[in-house]
Design a protein around this motif. Structure first.
Motif, PDB file in Angstrom:
ATOM      1  N   PHE A  13      63.939  15.308  33.121  1.00  0.00           N
ATOM      2  CA  PHE A  13      63.987  16.652  32.521  1.00  0.00           C
ATOM      3  C   PHE A  13      62.838  16.790  31.522  1.00  0.00           C
ATOM      4  N   PRO A  14      61.603  16.902  31.999  1.00  0.00           N
ATOM      5  CA  PRO A  14      60.459  16.974  31.073  1.00  0.00           C
ATOM      6  C   PRO A  14      60.462  18.240  30.217  1.00  0.00           C
ATOM      7  N   GLU A  15      61.046  19.322  30.745  1.00  0.00           N
ATOM      8  CA  GLU A  15      61.092  20.583  30.013  1.00  0.00           C
ATOM      9  C   GLU A  15      62.100  21.501  30.694  1.00  0.00           C
ATOM     10  N   GLU A  16      62.373  22.635  30.032  1.00  0.00           N
ATOM     11  CA  GLU A  16      63.261  23.621  30.651  1.00  0.00           C
ATOM     12  C   GLU A  16      62.594  24.179  31.912  1.00  0.00           C
ATOM     13  N   SER A  17      63.432  24.565  32.868  1.00  0.00           N
ATOM     14  CA  SER A  17      62.895  25.049  34.135  1.00  0.00           C
ATOM     15  C   SER A  17      63.847  26.088  34.727  1.00  0.00           C
ATOM     16  N   GLU A  18      63.585  26.452  35.969  1.00  0.00           N
ATOM     17  CA  GLU A  18      64.434  27.415  36.668  1.00  0.00           C
ATOM     18  C   GLU A  18      65.864  26.905  36.812  1.00  0.00           C
ATOM     19  N   HIS A  19      66.016  25.566  36.822  1.00  0.00           N
ATOM     20  CA  HIS A  19      67.332  24.984  37.049  1.00  0.00           C
ATOM     21  C   HIS A  19      67.821  24.146  35.874  1.00  0.00           C
ATOM     22  N   THR A  20      67.120  24.162  34.748  1.00  0.00           N
ATOM     23  CA  THR A  20      67.481  23.341  33.591  1.00  0.00           C
ATOM     24  C   THR A  20      67.358  24.154  32.318  1.00  0.00           C
ATOM     25  N   GLU A  21      68.390  24.072  31.470  1.00  0.00           N
ATOM     26  CA  GLU A  21      68.386  24.761  30.184  1.00  0.00           C
ATOM     27  C   GLU A  21      68.801  23.781  29.098  1.00  0.00           C
ATOM     28  N   ALA A  77      75.027  30.779  31.855  1.00  0.00           N
ATOM     29  CA  ALA A  77      76.014  30.523  32.918  1.00  0.00           C
ATOM     30  C   ALA A  77      75.982  31.642  33.958  1.00  0.00           C
ATOM     31  N   VAL A  78      75.874  32.883  33.508  1.00  0.00           N
ATOM     32  CA  VAL A  78      75.787  34.027  34.421  1.00  0.00           C
ATOM     33  C   VAL A  78      74.501  33.956  35.235  1.00  0.00           C
ATOM     34  N   ALA A  79      73.389  33.657  34.556  1.00  0.00           N
ATOM     35  CA  ALA A  79      72.092  33.625  35.244  1.00  0.00           C
ATOM     36  C   ALA A  79      72.055  32.548  36.322  1.00  0.00           C
ATOM     37  N   PHE A  80      72.550  31.346  36.004  1.00  0.00           N
ATOM     38  CA  PHE A  80      72.583  30.277  37.010  1.00  0.00           C
ATOM     39  C   PHE A  80      73.506  30.648  38.170  1.00  0.00           C
ATOM     40  N   SER A  81      74.656  31.262  37.857  1.00  0.00           N
ATOM     41  CA  SER A  81      75.609  31.651  38.905  1.00  0.00           C
ATOM     42  C   SER A  81      74.988  32.645  39.873  1.00  0.00           C
ATOM     43  N   ASN A  82      74.127  33.525  39.364  1.00  0.00           N
ATOM     44  CA  ASN A  82      73.529  34.571  40.188  1.00  0.00           C
ATOM     45  C   ASN A  82      72.220  34.135  40.843  1.00  0.00           C
ATOM     46  N   ALA A  83      71.731  32.938  40.501  1.00  0.00           N
ATOM     47  CA  ALA A  83      70.520  32.414  41.121  1.00  0.00           C
ATOM     48  C   ALA A  83      70.905  31.229  42.016  1.00  0.00           C
ATOM     49  N   ASP A  84      70.248  30.105  41.818  1.00  0.00           N
ATOM     50  CA  ASP A  84      70.520  28.940  42.666  1.00  0.00           C
ATOM     51  C   ASP A  84      71.231  27.825  41.913  1.00  0.00           C
ATOM     52  N   GLY A  85      71.896  28.163  40.805  1.00  0.00           N
ATOM     53  CA  GLY A  85      72.625  27.163  40.034  1.00  0.00           C
ATOM     54  C   GLY A  85      71.702  26.388  39.113  1.00  0.00           C
ATOM     55  N   GLY A  86      72.287  25.486  38.323  1.00  0.00           N
ATOM     56  CA  GLY A  86      71.490  24.697  37.395  1.00  0.00           C
ATOM     57  C   GLY A  86      72.365  23.905  36.459  1.00  0.00           C
ATOM     58  N   VAL A  87      71.716  23.199  35.527  1.00  0.00           N
ATOM     59  CA  VAL A  87      72.453  22.401  34.538  1.00  0.00           C
ATOM     60  C   VAL A  87      72.062  22.844  33.137  1.00  0.00           C
ATOM     61  N   ILE A  88      73.068  22.902  32.261  1.00  0.00           N
ATOM     62  CA  ILE A  88      72.858  23.182  30.848  1.00  0.00           C
ATOM     63  C   ILE A  88      73.108  21.874  30.102  1.00  0.00           C
ATOM     64  N   LEU A  89      72.105  21.410  29.362  1.00  0.00           N
ATOM     65  CA  LEU A  89      72.194  20.152  28.631  1.00  0.00           C
ATOM     66  C   LEU A  89      72.422  20.477  27.159  1.00  0.00           C
ATOM     67  N   VAL A  90      73.662  20.256  26.691  1.00  0.00           N
ATOM     68  CA  VAL A  90      74.034  20.590  25.320  1.00  0.00           C
ATOM     69  C   VAL A  90      73.813  19.371  24.433  1.00  0.00           C
ATOM     70  N   GLY A  91      73.087  19.581  23.324  1.00  0.00           N
ATOM     71  CA  GLY A  91      72.722  18.475  22.446  1.00  0.00           C
ATOM     72  C   GLY A  91      71.267  18.091  22.619  1.00  0.00           C
ATOM     73  N   VAL A  92      70.475  19.005  23.214  1.00  0.00           N
ATOM     74  CA  VAL A  92      69.052  18.779  23.440  1.00  0.00           C
ATOM     75  C   VAL A  92      68.274  19.958  22.855  1.00  0.00           C
ATOM     76  N   ALA A  93      67.270  19.671  22.011  1.00  0.00           N
ATOM     77  CA  ALA A  93      66.463  20.723  21.407  1.00  0.00           C
ATOM     78  C   ALA A  93      65.532  21.343  22.438  1.00  0.00           C
ATOM     79  N   ASP A  94      64.952  22.498  22.092  1.00  0.00           N
ATOM     80  CA  ASP A  94      64.067  23.204  23.030  1.00  0.00           C
ATOM     81  C   ASP A  94      62.895  22.358  23.485  1.00  0.00           C
ATOM     82  N   ASP A  95      62.433  21.429  22.612  1.00  0.00           N
ATOM     83  CA  ASP A  95      61.294  20.585  22.974  1.00  0.00           C
ATOM     84  C   ASP A  95      61.716  19.307  23.686  1.00  0.00           C
ATOM     85  N   GLY A  96      63.017  19.167  23.997  1.00  0.00           N
ATOM     86  CA  GLY A  96      63.505  18.001  24.715  1.00  0.00           C
ATOM     87  C   GLY A  96      63.997  16.875  23.832  1.00  0.00           C
TER      88      GLY A  96
END
Length: 529
Positions: free
Chosen positions: A14-22, A36-55
């Motif tokens: 997970f080098p950075e946020e992407s279409e499938h990673t938040e 959650a809504v955006a991933f549900s309406n696209a191709d899905g993805g993972v939300i990583l809680v406890g990670v800052a915007d810069d990784g």
């Protein structure tokens, strides 16, 4: 995703946020809901809680508060995709991972009605012509609202009156109310209407009935009883539940002057399992009925169609999504099903209170399977004794099992209760202190050296002590769930090591168990059929 990752492995994956990673540093309900809504309406993805915007890994463990907050966010979202949550250790810091799948039917919205989809790293709202095109492509109609060839006049008058009374409709408003609640459309009964207003819906809808099969062994593929249970949906539910309960019977236990008829599976659990199958099945699959299998060790209910989005086996207690909304509403108004979101809770909590093994759920894609175990490591006579104790005061679900082990002569400690209840240190402490404060247990020692014993006046009567035959049956029941060891028998029965070894040896000599392995690797299982 693995349960542990080194920091460099995480950075590579997970080098950075992407279409499938938040990345989320914490749980902001509004932002979490939008992603959650955006991933549900696209191709899905993972939300990583406890990670800052810069990784940077900040850490967020999946404790009870975090899990509750995430489930609440997903309940607030309208029609999310299927999701799961778990914890991953990155180095020495835990993070919480929320995996969200693309919604296959319909589309997701925030609680305020906004439709978002994932574009790059942004959760973009849709408006105007973009929104209209998206809705046209993703909209879905519930199959239960599909009109049938039958006119409303084909309804059975008695069933129509029963439904109207349950909803509180005035006679003059029946036609309008049937349309309003999804039971009729354009002068015809819908699928939901046919289910509730016809004596034999299968004549119109295909195999919209219940098939009941009885087997003499758990492994057998040949049944010795087969019944087709027809009728309106409420009639099918009541007839099927009554027949299953008749087949199961009860366990009769006599303690002193009192007799206890203990259900082998609680009636409310049977009824709710069948109600869920009938209400949430896919009626588009009209070649397969709801099937109930009665076997020596379990009742199995099979319902055509997978779990409706976003429900999964993992979040089935926290998440609700009725596939057939009109159908389930009618059963609830008729008093034949629990309120929204309560059915699974009732099944699990009732089995726990009765000290029976919990229901098991499986989603096979084309069908949902609910298994209700009949056998339990807690003997019927022990369940009856617990009911005797409840005359002295209320007991909560986990309290009962802890008391059974105390009655078997075990010394309870926090560590032992954690193993018995498969719970954490705090919950085990609460159970022990509650039983001590209400006079069921006596405490000896303090703090880390504290142990707990059954209060002297509560010693079970002699008739409660398990005899050799009952012990043998209990051990066989344990082995029915899988290979067991000497330690498993000691924990379940309170026997000493030598006593457990002798009992297992006798059962092996009698051919009731099969022994494999040596020394600490010795295991016992039921003989192969």
């Amino acid at each position: 995703m693995p349960l542990t990752l080194a920091p460099d492995e995480f950075k590579q994956a997970f080098p950075e946020e992407s279409e499938h990673t938040e990345f989320k540093s914490g749980i902001s309900r509004k932002q979490l809901q939008e992603t959650a809504v955006a991933f549900s309406n696209a191709d899905g993805g993972v939300i990583l809680v406890g990670v800052a915007d810069d990784g940077e890994i900040l850490g967020r463990s999946l404790d009870g508060g975090t899990a509750d907050a995430i489930h609440q966010v997903m309940r607030d979202v309208r029609d999310p995709g299927r999701y799961s949550i778990h914890e991953v250790a990155v180095g020495n810091r835990p993070i919480t991972v929320i995996s969200i799948a693309r919604r296959q039917e319909g589309f997701a919205q925030t609680s305020s009605g906004i439709v978002r989809t994932r574009k790059g790293t942004r959760d973009e709202p849709l408006f105007g012509s973009d929104l209209q095109r998206f809705i046209n492509a993703r909209s879905a109609t519930r199959y239960e609202l599909t009109p049938t060839p039958l006119a409303i006049d084909a309804s059975e008058s008695e069933l129509l009156e029963q439904l109207a009374q349950a909803f509180g409709w005035g006679r003059d408003s029946w036609p309008e109310r049937l349309v309003e609640h999804g039971f009729a459309h354009d002068g015809h009964l819908t699928v939901a209407g046919a289910l509730h207003l016809l004596r034999n819906p299968s004549e119109v809808l295909g195999k919209a009935h219940v098939e009941l099969l009885r087997f003499r062994s758990d492994e057998s593929v040949d049944y010795d009883l087969r019944l087709e249970i027809e009728g309106s949906l409420p009639d099918q539910l009541e007839l099927a539940a009554d027949r299953v309960l008749d087949e199961l019977g009860t366990e009769l236990v006599v303690l002193g002057i009192r007799r206890y008829d203990l259900p082998r599976v609680p009636p409310v659990v049977i009824r709710e399992a069948i109600a869920n199958a009938l209400a949430h099945r896919s009626y588009e699959d009209n070649r397969t009925p709801v099937r109930i299998e009665i076997r020596p060790s379990s009742v199995i209910v099979l319902s055509p169609g997978g779990l409706p989005e976003p429900v999964t086996v993992e979040n089935i207690r926290e998440t609700t999504a009725p596939r057939n909304l009109s159908t389930i509403k009618a059963l609830r108004h008729l008093g034949l099903a629990e309120d929204a979101g309560r059915g699974i809770d009732v099944m699990q909590d009732t089995m726990l209170q009765e000290m029976l093994d919990p229901p098991r759920f499986e989603d096979r894609g084309h069908e949902v399977v609910v298994t209700l175990p009949i056998r339990s490591a807690v003997a019927p006579v022990e369940r009856a004794w617990i009911r005797e104790l409840e005359r002295r005061g209320a007991l909560e679900g986990p309290d009962r099992l802890a008391l059974v082990h105390a009655a078997r002569g075990e010394t309870l400690t926090n560590a032992k209760v954690r193993r018995i209840l498969q719970t954490d240190e705090g919950t085990a402490r609460e159970v022990l202190q509650r039983l001590r404060d209400t006079g069921f247990l006596e405490q000896r020692g303090e703090r880390g050296g504290a142990s707990y014993h059954l209060e002297g006046s509560l010693q079970p009567p002699a008739g409660l002590r398990l005899g050799p035959d009952e012990l043998a049956n209990l051990i066989e029941n344990l082995a029915a769930e899988g290979p067991i060891s000497n330690a498993d028998v000691r924990q379940a029965t309170g026997l000493e090591r030598v006593e457990a070894r002798e009992m297992l040896g006798r059962l092996a000599e009698q051919g009731r168990l099969t022994k494999t392995g040596e020394r600490r690797g010795t295991r016992y299982s039921l003989p192969a059929p």
